[in-house]
Design an enzyme around this catalytic site. Structure first.
Site, PDB file in Angstrom:
ATOM      1  N   CYS A  85     -26.040 -24.724 -32.244  1.00  0.00           N
ATOM      2  CA  CYS A  85     -25.013 -23.832 -31.685  1.00  0.00           C
ATOM      3  C   CYS A  85     -25.649 -22.850 -30.721  1.00  0.00           C
ATOM      4  O   CYS A  85     -26.518 -22.058 -31.099  1.00  0.00           O
ATOM      5  CB  CYS A  85     -24.296 -23.080 -32.810  1.00  0.00           C
ATOM      6  SG  CYS A  85     -23.109 -21.849 -32.224  1.00  0.00           S
ATOM      7  N   CYS A 204     -22.605 -24.478 -24.234  1.00  0.00           N
ATOM      8  CA  CYS A 204     -21.784 -24.573 -25.438  1.00  0.00           C
ATOM      9  C   CYS A 204     -21.732 -26.051 -25.824  1.00  0.00           C
ATOM     10  O   CYS A 204     -21.465 -26.903 -24.964  1.00  0.00           O
ATOM     11  CB  CYS A 204     -20.378 -24.028 -25.201  1.00  0.00           C
ATOM     12  SG  CYS A 204     -19.275 -24.221 -26.619  1.00  0.00           S
TER      13      CYS A 204
END
Length: 241
Positions: A85, A204
């Site tokens: 992440c 992302c």
């Protein structure tokens, strides 16, 4: 002899974790079962939303949940840890203090790769696509500016389009739309537009899901997850006896 293994901290969100693992397996170029890499995956879907916490919209702190996974991976004997992440790298320094096991730094790896492929003297303006939390954290801004680039953040209208791709499409419905995705990239690269970027970073992993589904090699785009995949495979293979 038992081979070294690495640990993947995922579940943030699950589709992105699946994409990362799929790409790692593909990049391994295995010709038999034993050729694949050894790894464990923490698909920890209980991790609270990182952006909501960083921006003050939630009091649910994701740090203790991810920290627990890091301790477990360390106790299991992982040779290195992959944090899939981007936004969670807001806590990177504190995560690394928890363990002697090296944690790969996705933003730094992406920028190092970008500097080789798109040097700052020819591609000075770097546009960032990611969550509001990643923008607020500054992890990409610091890495990009330290490498000699100008860091370009999208305006509010563009950020809303990026956020919609992340939360409405990939995280929400799972319906991926090439037109919506490509229009964001093209508008940020438009030399007459508001961003006027020379190169873009997909910061992302939900955007990396779109990049996997709709590769656009004709565009100057660095996918942080794709770089992380290459770094993971290279490091894992180097540890094999």
């Amino acid at each position: 002899m038992k081979r070294p293994f690495f640990a993947v901290l995922g579940g943030m969100g699950t589709l992105a974790t699946e994409s990362y693992i799929r790409l790692v397996n593909r990049a391994t170029h295995a010709h038999g079962d034993q050729d694949y890499l050894d790894y464990v995956v923490f698909n920890d879907a209980s991790v609270p939303d990182r952006t909501a916490f960083i921006t003050g919209q939630s009091q649910e702190n994701p740090f203790p949940v991810i920290a627990d996974d890091i301790r477990k991976a360390s106790d299991m004997g992982a040779s290195f840890i992959v944090l899939t992440c981007n936004t969670a790298h807001y806590f990177y320094n504190d995560f690394q203090k928890l363990t002697d096991v090296p944690i790969l730094h996705m933003p730094r790896g992406a920028v190092e790769h970008m500097a080789q492929q798109y040097p700052p003297d020819s591609f000075p303006r770097v546009g960032f696509l990611g969550t509001v939390g990643s923008r607020r954290s500054g992890v990409y801004r610091h890495a990009v500016e330290d490498a000699g680039y100008t860091f370009v953040e999208p305006d509010d209208a563009m950020q809303q389009r990026i956020t919609s791709l992340i939360y409405d499409d990939v995280k929400g419905t799972g319906a991926l739309n090439l037109e919506r995705y490509e229009s964001v990239l093209q508008d940020m690269l438009d030399p007459s537009g508001t961003c006027r970027c020379n190169v873009l970073i997909l910061g992302c992993t939900e955007l990396s899901v779109l990049n996997e589904a709709f590769p656009l090699p004709q565009l100057p785009v660095i996918d942080a997850q794709a770089v992380l995949v290459d770094d993971t495979v290279t490091r894992a293979k180097s540890l094999r006896p």
